[in-house]
Structure formats: structure tokens, C-alpha cells
Design a protein around this motif. Structure first.
Motif, short mmCIF file in Angstrom:
data_model
loop_
_atom_site.label_atom_id
_atom_site.label_comp_id
_atom_site.label_asym_id
_atom_site.label_seq_id
_atom_site.Cartn_x
_atom_site.Cartn_y
_atom_site.Cartn_z
N GLY A 1 0.85 -1.07 0.02
CA GLY A 1 -0.01 0.03 -0.01
C GLY A 1 0.90 1.37 -0.04
O GLY A 1 0.30 2.42 0.09
N GLY A 2 2.25 0.99 -0.09
CA GLY A 2 3.06 2.22 -0.40
C GLY A 2 3.79 2.66 0.87
O GLY A 2 3.95 1.40 1.90
N GLY A 3 4.41 3.71 1.20
CA GLY A 3 5.03 3.99 2.35
C GLY A 3 5.77 5.62 2.16
O GLY A 3 5.49 6.39 1.56
N SER A 4 7.20 5.37 2.14
CA SER A 4 8.11 6.45 2.02
C SER A 4 8.18 6.75 0.69
O SER A 4 8.40 5.99 -0.29
CB SER A 4 9.50 6.04 2.70
N ALA A 5 7.94 8.30 0.43
CA ALA A 5 8.15 8.62 -1.11
C ALA A 5 9.43 8.61 -1.51
O ALA A 5 9.79 8.27 -2.72
CB ALA A 5 7.58 9.96 -1.10
N LEU A 6 10.77 9.03 -0.60
CA LEU A 6 11.91 8.80 -1.11
C LEU A 6 12.43 7.41 -1.23
O LEU A 6 13.00 7.26 -2.19
CB LEU A 6 12.76 9.25 -0.02
N ALA A 7 11.90 6.41 -0.27
CA ALA A 7 12.25 5.23 -0.92
C ALA A 7 11.69 4.71 -2.29
O ALA A 7 12.27 3.96 -2.93
CB ALA A 7 11.76 4.21 0.41
N SER A 8 10.57 5.14 -2.27
CA SER A 8 9.79 4.67 -3.66
C SER A 8 10.59 5.30 -4.69
O SER A 8 10.87 4.69 -5.95
CB SER A 8 8.62 5.17 -3.62
N GLU A 9 11.10 6.58 -4.61
CA GLU A 9 12.03 7.15 -5.65
C GLU A 9 13.22 6.55 -5.99
O GLU A 9 13.84 6.20 -7.04
CB GLU A 9 12.25 8.57 -5.23
N ASN A 10 13.91 5.96 -4.88
CA ASN A 10 15.13 5.25 -5.33
C ASN A 10 14.93 3.81 -5.67
O ASN A 10 15.76 3.45 -6.41
CB ASN A 10 15.64 5.04 -3.59
N ILE A 11 13.87 3.17 -5.29
CA ILE A 11 13.54 1.81 -6.12
C ILE A 11 13.21 2.34 -7.47
O ILE A 11 13.62 1.44 -8.40
CB ILE A 11 12.52 1.15 -5.43
N TRP A 12 12.48 3.26 -7.78
CA TRP A 12 11.90 3.61 -9.06
C TRP A 12 13.02 3.84 -9.95
O TRP A 12 13.33 3.54 -11.03
CB TRP A 12 11.13 4.99 -9.03
#
Length: 584
Positions: free
Chosen positions: A349-360
Motif C-alpha cells: 500500500g506504499g510508504g516512504s516517498a523517498l524510498a519509492s523514488e530510489n527503487i524507481w
């Protein structure tokens, strides 16, 4: 003195011998756990699919329990379940499937994958039976495809329709003198509503009504097709609450008869040619996994990376998507020349925006070298959608919860709570005017509030840009379908947020075609724990969880999980769907 040395040497020798014996016992113990020797399926086997068990994206091993001969000690992954059912289709030893559908521990996306695999199994002409004492709606959503569906004469079928209920804590926070300072982008971004509202906003009510309507419509459609009824009639059954007793389920065509478990087994035994009841060969999924080679083998490699749980900065554990851990896994697959494609399976369901950016970022780099395909599970929304939006192709189930393109952050002001409720005050020194901006012991200044809102708006703009680039859409269009709104997988397909409807197996087949290979095997990540990690790490985690469960109870554990999630949210920009959304 000589006597002392004789006693010392004898004791030392005994200790050495003991250590050697323990060492060889341990080696034998490890060997028994890692032995590749297969079990046996047996003749006229019936594969048991127990929906009451929750099949995770990453399988769970319990080596200690294995020693006692407990074949169900391990918990196979969802994809292992799918692969075993498909393998059983052509396995001459397996004559049919028995679905235990009283309850269903799996959400809608996972249930659809299991259902599709059983439908494929039925193409073999083998039988499928389903039984439950009291059949839940989730259990029935899979069990309704069986050739024969039975329930207990004193049980029944739950047929009330779907409902979503959210809890709101604004009133509690007011009583405690706690002010939730909230900043968000997207009118549908409802993850913070429990803190700032006492009931659903109109926007949230709209998005959830549409989404649950999609889910329920699909449930009625599939039931109508399986039971030779029409959706309007099935909907009337729920509206008028006509299915109240087990006999009603038979009367209105939802089940084929009322039987006890032993009677169903007797019917299956007769179908197998008069097998004695005590010789009926019911085989569980884990025992079947230990008896057959259901995994694909080939020359080329396709990496399958499973990602489940909250997205967090750092490493996390196997129930979380840590940005460092998953960045490294994707990079490992990207740099491996023998890996021809990457498939990422996401249930989050998501979470940290910065972590998502790094994986992206890492997935975007990988796409330059080889095909990258993403498969959505039960939910892949907000930060989970963020990190995957630039894939070559995205698959979702019709009932996947996805979208939720939006951002928020929150910081509690607990000054009055500490002062008025606890009698605690705070004071201190600082080297710069904003050094204590993220303190929970004082309110934010107008300038600080503006800074945080600007930060959230900036991250939301980046989120939309990532999606627009990955989905080849205009930024204004992404904003119109974004705003934090959640969508069903079927609507996400219509909107262009996903490319196709299907499960993990479909995604893998597409990745193979893109990589121009038909001779491939899967390399699955995260890799299994070694024996010592599985024994000691798993034991420690299970012991801690069991102790907490015993003390707190089920509701207490849910509250504890909520508190953990709220703690993760504080002061960190979040791309996350509502933290609690249970469809019943």
C-alpha cells in the motif's frame, strides 16, 4: 599435581569428544533439513487447497517443525500454490482438488490468482469439490467454481454484500489535546482522514463507493457464470437477506447440497472408484511441494523479485520493502548478463516517498538493459505504484487496489497533551532557528507549515511527472486521475495506469517473450534464508510475535500495527493508501 593433570586431561578429552559428537549430530540435523530427497504423492491423490491459510508473496519455512514430520509446517508462497495447481493438472497421480472454503485468509487479488489456476485445472477433466461449514464470501468467491459445492447442514453461506468501515480518531486526539498537523496533496488522499475528520469526506466516499462497486460487481458476475444465475438475482438475494440458513443456500442455488465433512469425503471416495474412507489420499500443498518438481527449468534466467509490505527507507526485513535491500536486488539482476528479464511482483500500500523514488530509479536503470515487467498483487498503490510506473509493462488483477497518486506528511503537536494531561514541560537550546522544527513538543510556525506543504506539493509534482513519463501521458491527465484516488485494477486498465489484466504467471510469460526466450528458469528474490537464519532468525521473530499476540490479543495486535505505521509516517513524506481498509 599429577593427579590434577590426569583429571584435567581426562575432562578436556571428554569435552572434545562431546563437541565432536554434537558437531556430527548438528551436521546430520542440517542435512535432514536440506535433503533434496522427495516425498511421495501416492496413488489417487486429491490436492487440498485450504483457503483458510494466508499464502504470502514470499514463502515461509519452519525447519524446527519439519523435524516432527509436520508437512504443513511451511507455508508455500502464492505463486508456488499457483504453480502446484497447474502442475497437478497434468500429474496422473492427482485425480482432483478439494477446496476448503469456509474462510479465506487471502485478499481479492490473491484469491483471483488461485481461482484462475483452479479453472485451468478443470480443463483437464478432473473433479473439483468445495466444502465449508460456514462459507464466507471470500471463500465462496473461489469455491463457487467447483463441480460440487457443499456446506454443513447447520452452517450456511455468508451472502450479505461488501462493506468497508474506517475508524476515525480525531475525537480521541481532541480529548487528549493532541493536534495532528497534516499536509497533503490530492483531494482523494484519505490516509490522513482518520486524524483530521470524524467521518468520510465526500471525495473519499465517492472513491471507495466506486471501487467497492467494481469489486462486488465482479464477484456477482463470476458467481453468476459459475452457478448459472444472473447478477440481478444474486444482488437481490443480498439486498433482501434471503440467505439466512444453510437450506436457503440450496434453495437459491448457491450450493449443491448440505453435507457433513465425512459425507463429502465419502462421495469423493466413491468417485475415486470405491476407495475406503480411511485410505483416502488427501494431500496438502506443502506435502505436494515436497513430492514433485513443479518449478520450471531452462537455460536462460528471468529474475522474479517479490516485494511485500510497507515501503521504508533503509534495509527493512522480509515483510517490508526496504529501499536499500530492493535497490541492491534489482541492481544484482540488472548487472547479471545471464538474467534476460526482470519481473517485479508488488503487494504494498506504499510508504516512504523517498524510498519509492530510489527503487524507481533502479528499475528505470534496469529497463535500459533488459525488459522490466511488473505484476500487481492485492494492492499496489501510492508509493508502490510510484516505484513501478516506468516498467515496460504492468499487470494487475481486476480486483487489485492501485493508483492513489498523492503525497502526505504529518507531525503531531503534543505540547498541550504533555502540559495539561501529564504535567510535563520542555525547554532547550539550539544553534539555528529551525533546528527543532520536527519536535512534537511545540506547534509549527506559519513559515514551517508553509515549508512542509511546499515540500509535499513538490514531491507530488515529481510523482506525477514520473507517472506521466512512464505511462506516456500528459501531466494534466495524470493529475486528473491522481489526486490520491484509488482505483480497481479493471478501471486502472481503462485509465492507462496498467497495461493488462492478469497474474504473475502472465507477467513472467510476457517478460520471456520480450526477452525472446522460451528456454528459461526463474531466479527468485529475496533468496531463501540459509538453515541457521531460518532456525534462529525465524524462531526469534515467531517467539516475539507469539508473545505479543498472547498478551495483546488479535485486536491489540492490530492497534499495535497501526501505532507502528503512524510512527513511520511522522515527519516523513508518505505515498501511502489509507492505513486500514478492510472489505467484508
Amino acid at each position: 599435581m599429577k593427579s590434577f593433570f590426569k583429571i584435567f586431561l581426562a575432562s578436556f578429552l571428554a569435552l572434545v569428544v562431546l563437541c565432536v559428537i554434537i558437531f556430527f549430530i548438528f551436521i546430520g540435523f542440517v542435512s535432514s533439513l536440506t535433503s533434496s530427497e522427495k516425498g511421495k504423492t501416492g496413488a489417487k491423490a486429491v490436492l487440498v487447497v485450504d483457503l483458510g491459510r494466508t499464502y504470502p508473496e514470499i514463502g515461509v519455512e519452519n525447519p524446527i517443525a519439519k523435524l516432527s514430520g509436520n508437512d504443513d509446517a511451511d507455508l508455500p508462497s502464492l505463486y508456488d500454490v499457483v504453480r502446484m495447481i497447474r502442475y497437478a493438472k497434468t500429474d496422473t497421480a492427482v485425480k482432483g482438488i478439494y477446496i476448503k472454503c469456509g474462510s479465506n485468509g487471502n485478499a481479492m487479488g490473491a484469491s483471483q490468482e488461485i481461482r484462475n489456476a483452479i479453472i485451468d485445472f478443470k480443463g483437464s477433466g478432473k473433479f473439483v469439490y468445495a466444502y465449508g461449514d460456514v462459507i464466507s464470501q471470500g471463500g465462496y468467491s473461489v469455491g463457487n467454481i467447483a463441480d460440487r459445492v457443499y456446506c454443513n447442514p447447520k452452517g450456511g453461506v455468508d451472502w450479505r454484500g461488501y462493506a468497508i468501515q474506517l475508524a476515525f480518531v480525531k475525537g480521541l486526539l481532541q480529548k487528549l489535546d493532541i493536534e495532528p498537523q497534516i499536509f497533503y496533496a490530492g483531494k482523494f488522499k484519505s490516509a490522513t482522514e482518520p486524524f483530521r475528520e470524524t467521518s468520510m469526506t465526500d471525495a473519499n466516499r465517492l472513491q471507495l463507493s466506486v471501487m467497492i462497486g467494481d469489486f462486488y460487481g465482479r464477484f456477482l458476475q463470476q458467481t453468476a457464470e459459475a452457478r448459472k444465475l444472473d447478477t440481478a438475482t444474486l444482488h437481490r438475494y443480498a439486498n433482501e437477506y434471503l440467505i439466512q440458513h444453510a437450506s436457503d443456500a440450496v434453495k437459491y442455488g448457491l450450493v449443491d447440497g448440505l453435507k457433513y465433512d465425512d459425507e463429502v469425503r465419502e462421495e469423493i471416495a466413491k468417485k475415486l472408484g470405491g476407495v475406503k474412507l480411511d485410505k483416502l489420499n488427501f494431500i496438502g500443498l506443502q506435502k505436494y511441494a515436497n513430492a514433485v518438481d513443479f518449478r520450471r527449468d531452462g537455460k536462460d534466467k528471468i529474475a522474479v523479485i517479490y516485494a511485500q509490505g510497507d515501503i521504508i527507507d533503509g534495509k527493512g526485513d522480509r515483510d517490508m520493502i526496504g529501499s536499500i535491500t530492493y535497490r541492491d536486488l534489482i541492481r544484482k539482476a540488472r548487472l547479471d548478463k545471464n538474467t534476460k528479464a526482470i519481473v517485479m511482483r508488488i503487494n504494498s500500500g506504499g510508504g516512504s516517498a523517498l524510498a519509492s523514488e530510489n527503487i524507481w530509479r533502479e528499475l528505470t536503470l534496469a529497463r535500459k538493459d533488459k525488459p522490466v515487467v511488473v505484476s500487481f498483487g492485492d494492492v499496489a498503490a501510492s508509493g508502490a505504484y510510484y516505484l513501478s510506473c516506468n516498467a515496460d509493462s504492468i499487470f494487475a488483477q481486476t480486483n487489485t487496489i492501485t493508483g492513489s497518486i498523492g503525497v502526505f506528511t504529518l507531525l503531531p503537536n503534543m505540547q498541550k497533551f504533555f502540559n495539561n494531561k501529564l504535567g510535563i514541560t520542555f525547554d532547550g537550546v539550539k544553534t539555528a532557528s529551525q533546528a527543532d522544527m520536527f519536535s512534537a513538543t511545540k506547534p509549527l510556525t506559519p513559515a514551517q507549515k508553509m515549508f512542509l506543504q511546499n515540500s509535499v506539493d513538490s514531491i507530488y509534482l515529481t510523482f506525477k511527472e514520473r507517472v506521466a513519463q512512464g505511462r506516456n501521458k500528459e501531466l494534466d491527465y495524470i493529475d486528473s486521475i491522481g489526486q490520491g484516488r484509488v482505483w480497481s485494477g479493471s478501471r486502472a486498465l481503462q485509465l492507462g495506469l496498467v497495461d493488462r489484466l492478469g497474474g504473475l504467471e502472465d507477467a513472467i510469460a510476457t517478460a520471456a517473450r520480450m526477452a525472446k526466450t522460451s528456454d528459461y528458469r526463474l531466479r527468485e528474490y529475496p533468496e531463501p534464508h540459509n538453515v541457521l537464519e531460518a532456525i534462529f532468525g525465524g524462531y526469534e521473530k515467531d517467539a516475539t510475535r507469539s508473545a505479543m499476540q498472547k498478551e495483546l490479543g488479535e485486536d491489540g495486535m492490530k492497534t499495535y500495527q497501526h501505532i507502528k505505521r503512524v510512527k513511520q509516517m511522522v515527519g516523513v513524506s508518505q505515498a501511502r493508501i489509507p492505513f486500514e481498509m478492510s472489505i467484508e
